[in-house]
Design a protein around this motif. Sequence first.
Motif, mmCIF file in Angstrom:
data_model
loop_
_atom_site.group_PDB
_atom_site.id
_atom_site.type_symbol
_atom_site.label_atom_id
_atom_site.label_comp_id
_atom_site.label_asym_id
_atom_site.label_seq_id
_atom_site.Cartn_x
_atom_site.Cartn_y
_atom_site.Cartn_z
ATOM 1 N N CYS A 1 0.851 -1.188 0.000
ATOM 2 C CA CYS A 1 0.000 0.000 0.000
ATOM 3 C C CYS A 1 0.890 1.242 0.000
ATOM 4 O O CYS A 1 2.071 1.167 0.328
ATOM 5 N N ALA A 2 0.298 2.361 -0.351
ATOM 6 C CA ALA A 2 1.029 3.632 -0.310
ATOM 7 C C ALA A 2 1.480 3.895 1.125
ATOM 8 O O ALA A 2 0.799 3.537 2.081
ATOM 9 N N ASN A 3 2.624 4.508 1.287
ATOM 10 C CA ASN A 3 3.191 4.739 2.612
ATOM 11 C C ASN A 3 2.572 5.968 3.268
ATOM 12 O O ASN A 3 2.911 7.096 2.929
ATOM 13 N N LEU A 4 1.668 5.714 4.210
ATOM 14 C CA LEU A 4 1.070 6.775 5.018
ATOM 15 C C LEU A 4 1.205 6.455 6.500
ATOM 16 O O LEU A 4 0.399 6.891 7.313
ATOM 17 N N TYR A 5 2.207 5.633 6.835
ATOM 18 C CA TYR A 5 2.392 5.170 8.210
ATOM 19 C C TYR A 5 2.226 6.304 9.210
ATOM 20 O O TYR A 5 2.737 7.381 8.977
ATOM 21 N N PRO A 6 1.497 6.098 10.296
ATOM 22 C CA PRO A 6 0.915 4.849 10.783
ATOM 23 C C PRO A 6 -0.448 4.523 10.178
ATOM 24 O O PRO A 6 -0.996 3.461 10.451
ATOM 25 N N LYS A 7 -0.989 5.404 9.344
ATOM 26 C CA LYS A 7 -2.229 5.090 8.639
ATOM 27 C C LYS A 7 -1.911 4.083 7.540
ATOM 28 O O LYS A 7 -0.748 3.814 7.254
ATOM 29 N N ILE A 8 -2.942 3.571 6.908
ATOM 30 C CA ILE A 8 -2.762 2.631 5.806
ATOM 31 C C ILE A 8 -3.167 3.324 4.519
ATOM 32 O O ILE A 8 -4.281 3.839 4.400
ATOM 33 N N GLY A 9 -2.248 3.341 3.571
ATOM 34 C CA GLY A 9 -2.497 3.990 2.293
ATOM 35 C C GLY A 9 -3.300 3.129 1.342
ATOM 36 O O GLY A 9 -3.711 2.014 1.664
ATOM 37 N N LYS A 10 -3.505 3.651 0.154
ATOM 38 C CA LYS A 10 -4.275 2.952 -0.871
ATOM 39 C C LYS A 10 -3.512 1.721 -1.356
ATOM 40 O O LYS A 10 -2.286 1.729 -1.431
ATOM 41 N N PRO A 11 -4.250 0.668 -1.708
ATOM 42 C CA PRO A 11 -3.615 -0.545 -2.227
ATOM 43 C C PRO A 11 -2.818 -0.263 -3.490
ATOM 44 O O PRO A 11 -3.220 0.562 -4.319
ATOM 45 N N ARG A 12 -1.699 -0.945 -3.628
ATOM 46 C CA ARG A 12 -0.901 -0.870 -4.853
ATOM 47 C C ARG A 12 -1.248 -2.101 -5.678
ATOM 48 O O ARG A 12 -0.681 -3.180 -5.483
ATOM 49 N N ALA A 13 -2.210 -1.925 -6.567
ATOM 50 C CA ALA A 13 -2.835 -3.028 -7.295
ATOM 51 C C ALA A 13 -1.834 -3.910 -8.039
ATOM 52 O O ALA A 13 -1.955 -5.136 -8.023
ATOM 53 N N GLY A 14 -0.851 -3.317 -8.670
ATOM 54 C CA GLY A 14 0.126 -4.100 -9.423
ATOM 55 C C GLY A 14 0.932 -5.031 -8.541
ATOM 56 O O GLY A 14 1.189 -6.187 -8.902
ATOM 57 N N VAL A 15 1.315 -4.548 -7.387
ATOM 58 C CA VAL A 15 2.082 -5.367 -6.447
ATOM 59 C C VAL A 15 1.203 -6.486 -5.898
ATOM 60 O O VAL A 15 1.631 -7.644 -5.810
ATOM 61 N N ILE A 16 -0.026 -6.146 -5.546
ATOM 62 C CA ILE A 16 -0.942 -7.147 -5.009
ATOM 63 C C ILE A 16 -1.202 -8.239 -6.035
ATOM 64 O O ILE A 16 -1.181 -9.435 -5.715
#
Length: 80
Positions: free
Chosen positions: A12-27
């Motif tokens: 996911c996008a790095n928004l630590y400590p929150k959770i960012g949007k999924p990175r579809a290609g990696v998933i």
Amino acid sequence: MIYAVDFDGTLCANLYPKIGKPRAGVIEYIREAKEQGGTIILWTCRVGALLDQAVQWCRENEVPIDYVNVNDPAIVERFG
């Protein structure tokens, strides 16, 4: 093959400590690796509740995870 995958900035996008949007290609890559017999390890510095959130996020986003922050026990036994 064993794939150790970081969470923040990779799955996911790095928004630590929150959770960012999924990175579809990696998933999608991780899903394909699992389908081809790969072992998937979620490898992250998150701990406690933040780790629990990451694991839950992976379940909700259908990211196949075999282990969290540990190696495959069969590999550890084989190589010590």
